[in-house]
Design a protein around this motif. Structure first.
Motif, PDB file in Angstrom:
ATOM      1  N   ARG A 189       0.778  -1.057  -0.075  1.00  0.00           N
ATOM      2  CA  ARG A 189       0.059   0.075   0.077  1.00  0.00           C
ATOM      3  C   ARG A 189       0.875   1.268  -0.082  1.00  0.00           C
ATOM      4  O   ARG A 189       2.019   1.226   0.825  1.00  0.00           O
ATOM      5  N   ASN A 190       0.604   2.216  -0.805  1.00  0.00           N
ATOM      6  CA  ASN A 190       1.409   3.591  -0.741  1.00  0.00           C
ATOM      7  C   ASN A 190       0.660   4.256   0.287  1.00  0.00           C
ATOM      8  O   ASN A 190      -0.437   4.173   0.528  1.00  0.00           O
ATOM      9  N   GLY A 191       1.676   4.936   0.965  1.00  0.00           N
ATOM     10  CA  GLY A 191       1.185   5.930   2.047  1.00  0.00           C
ATOM     11  C   GLY A 191       0.176   6.897   1.706  1.00  0.00           C
ATOM     12  O   GLY A 191      -0.689   7.389   2.316  1.00  0.00           O
ATOM     13  N   ASN A 192       0.136   7.280   0.349  1.00  0.00           N
ATOM     14  CA  ASN A 192      -0.819   8.423  -0.122  1.00  0.00           C
ATOM     15  C   ASN A 192      -1.921   7.700  -0.915  1.00  0.00           C
ATOM     16  O   ASN A 192      -2.739   8.425  -1.506  1.00  0.00           O
ATOM     17  N   GLU A 193      -2.370   6.618  -0.688  1.00  0.00           N
ATOM     18  CA  GLU A 193      -3.401   5.943  -1.521  1.00  0.00           C
ATOM     19  C   GLU A 193      -4.782   6.411  -0.908  1.00  0.00           C
ATOM     20  O   GLU A 193      -4.757   6.669   0.235  1.00  0.00           O
ATOM     21  N   ALA A 194      -5.738   6.598  -1.551  1.00  0.00           N
ATOM     22  CA  ALA A 194      -6.966   7.093  -1.236  1.00  0.00           C
ATOM     23  C   ALA A 194      -7.988   5.768  -0.433  1.00  0.00           C
ATOM     24  O   ALA A 194      -8.377   6.336   0.654  1.00  0.00           O
ATOM     25  N   SER A 195      -7.707   4.777  -0.971  1.00  0.00           N
ATOM     26  CA  SER A 195      -8.200   3.615  -0.174  1.00  0.00           C
ATOM     27  C   SER A 195      -7.376   3.312   1.025  1.00  0.00           C
ATOM     28  O   SER A 195      -6.083   3.240   0.917  1.00  0.00           O
ATOM     29  N   ASN A 196      -8.091   2.802   2.029  1.00  0.00           N
ATOM     30  CA  ASN A 196      -7.370   2.550   3.401  1.00  0.00           C
ATOM     31  C   ASN A 196      -7.299   0.745   3.312  1.00  0.00           C
ATOM     32  O   ASN A 196      -7.297   0.469   4.251  1.00  0.00           O
ATOM     33  N   THR A 197      -6.986   0.204   2.397  1.00  0.00           N
ATOM     34  CA  THR A 197      -6.510  -1.215   2.080  1.00  0.00           C
ATOM     35  C   THR A 197      -5.501  -1.393   1.301  1.00  0.00           C
ATOM     36  O   THR A 197      -5.038  -0.484   0.504  1.00  0.00           O
ATOM     37  N   VAL A 198      -5.049  -2.554   1.332  1.00  0.00           N
ATOM     38  CA  VAL A 198      -3.700  -2.928   0.687  1.00  0.00           C
ATOM     39  C   VAL A 198      -4.066  -3.615  -0.531  1.00  0.00           C
ATOM     40  O   VAL A 198      -5.125  -4.292  -0.848  1.00  0.00           O
ATOM     41  N   ARG A 199      -3.081  -3.682  -1.181  1.00  0.00           N
ATOM     42  CA  ARG A 199      -3.078  -4.502  -2.737  1.00  0.00           C
ATOM     43  C   ARG A 199      -2.466  -5.581  -2.390  1.00  0.00           C
ATOM     44  O   ARG A 199      -1.673  -5.823  -1.614  1.00  0.00           O
ATOM     45  N   LYS A 200      -2.952  -6.599  -3.093  1.00  0.00           N
ATOM     46  CA  LYS A 200      -2.304  -7.956  -3.084  1.00  0.00           C
ATOM     47  C   LYS A 200      -1.564  -8.311  -4.412  1.00  0.00           C
ATOM     48  O   LYS A 200      -2.164  -8.269  -5.475  1.00  0.00           O
ATOM     49  N   VAL A 201      -0.126  -8.154  -4.219  1.00  0.00           N
ATOM     50  CA  VAL A 201       0.658  -8.305  -5.240  1.00  0.00           C
ATOM     51  C   VAL A 201       1.204  -9.698  -5.431  1.00  0.00           C
ATOM     52  O   VAL A 201       1.498 -10.419  -4.632  1.00  0.00           O
ATOM     53  N   THR A 202       0.971 -10.503  -6.600  1.00  0.00           N
ATOM     54  CA  THR A 202       1.428 -11.792  -6.907  1.00  0.00           C
ATOM     55  C   THR A 202       2.735 -11.995  -6.486  1.00  0.00           C
ATOM     56  O   THR A 202       3.667 -11.348  -7.037  1.00  0.00           O
ATOM     57  N   GLY A 203       3.220 -13.171  -5.790  1.00  0.00           N
ATOM     58  CA  GLY A 203       4.567 -13.476  -5.383  1.00  0.00           C
ATOM     59  C   GLY A 203       5.113 -14.602  -5.991  1.00  0.00           C
ATOM     60  O   GLY A 203       4.552 -14.906  -7.001  1.00  0.00           O
ATOM     61  N   LEU A 204       5.903 -14.975  -5.408  1.00  0.00           N
ATOM     62  CA  LEU A 204       6.509 -16.614  -5.875  1.00  0.00           C
ATOM     63  C   LEU A 204       5.660 -17.550  -5.737  1.00  0.00           C
ATOM     64  O   LEU A 204       4.630 -17.764  -4.852  1.00  0.00           O
ATOM     65  N   THR A 205       5.485 -18.786  -6.702  1.00  0.00           N
ATOM     66  CA  THR A 205       5.214 -19.787  -6.808  1.00  0.00           C
ATOM     67  C   THR A 205       5.922 -20.743  -5.957  1.00  0.00           C
ATOM     68  O   THR A 205       7.128 -20.871  -6.428  1.00  0.00           O
ATOM     69  N   ARG A 206       5.419 -21.501  -5.170  1.00  0.00           N
ATOM     70  CA  ARG A 206       6.343 -22.640  -4.508  1.00  0.00           C
ATOM     71  C   ARG A 206       5.263 -23.816  -4.547  1.00  0.00           C
ATOM     72  O   ARG A 206       4.071 -24.017  -4.712  1.00  0.00           O
ATOM     73  N   VAL A 207       6.100 -24.990  -4.772  1.00  0.00           N
ATOM     74  CA  VAL A 207       5.673 -26.443  -5.090  1.00  0.00           C
ATOM     75  C   VAL A 207       6.333 -27.253  -3.782  1.00  0.00           C
ATOM     76  O   VAL A 207       7.384 -27.166  -3.565  1.00  0.00           O
ATOM     77  N   PRO A 208       5.447 -27.900  -3.305  1.00  0.00           N
ATOM     78  CA  PRO A 208       5.922 -29.013  -2.039  1.00  0.00           C
ATOM     79  C   PRO A 208       6.634 -30.287  -2.722  1.00  0.00           C
ATOM     80  O   PRO A 208       6.366 -30.573  -3.909  1.00  0.00           O
TER      81      PRO A 208
END
Length: 151
Positions: A47-66
């Motif tokens: 979340r940027n500190g100056n975003e109008a929305s008071n929620t976080v964005r979910k950014v895709t990260g790493l893929t893991r396999v067991p």
């Protein structure tokens, strides 16, 4: 390759194909159990500190396999041990492993899981005991891999 139908397929008709196991001959590389197939995609909250929305964005990260575990009855083959020995000795022992789910006639592949750059990371030999006298000697090989695809 995936073949859909109304009734689910049984879990006990499958084969494992890998050039490191019995020369890739799936009839010689029979297994009792394959476990651990899966994949997980992580997300990072941002979340940027100056975003109008008071929620976080979910950014895709790493893929893991067991890790995947293969179990089979001991039948005098050194395939499992030879493969993990190559890893132990520093060789590039990566391979593609394909787990194929078969229909009831065992002649048609209805779904397959492809493990890319698989290599053994653990070998477990059989438990040897005289307590029951009717147990089967089972060995297992744990595979680490880098990518899971379904066909």
């Amino acid at each position: 390759m995936a073949i859909q139908r109304d009734d689910p397929y049984s879990a006990f008709n499958f084969r494992v194909v890998c050039d490191r196991l019995s020369g890739g001959d799936s009839s010689a590389a029979g297994f009792q159990e394959v476990s651990g197939l899966g994949m997980e995609v992580s997300v990072t909250e941002y979340r940027n500190g100056n975003e109008a929305s008071n929620t976080v964005r979910k950014v895709t990260g790493l893929t893991r396999v067991p890790d995947v575990t293969l179990k089979r009855g001991v039948a005098g083959s050194l395939d499992f041990f030879n493969w993990i020995r190559e890893v132990r000795d520093g060789e590039d022992a990566r391979s593609t492993v394909i787990i194929e789910l078969l229909d009831e006639s065992r002649s048609n592949v209805v779904m397959a899981w492809r493990l890319t750059h698989a290599r053994p990371v653990k070998y477990v030999g059989p438990t040897l005991t005289t307590a029951e006298g009717a147990d089967i000697a089972i060995e297992e090989l744990v595979l680490a891999y880098e990518r899971l695809d379904m066909e």
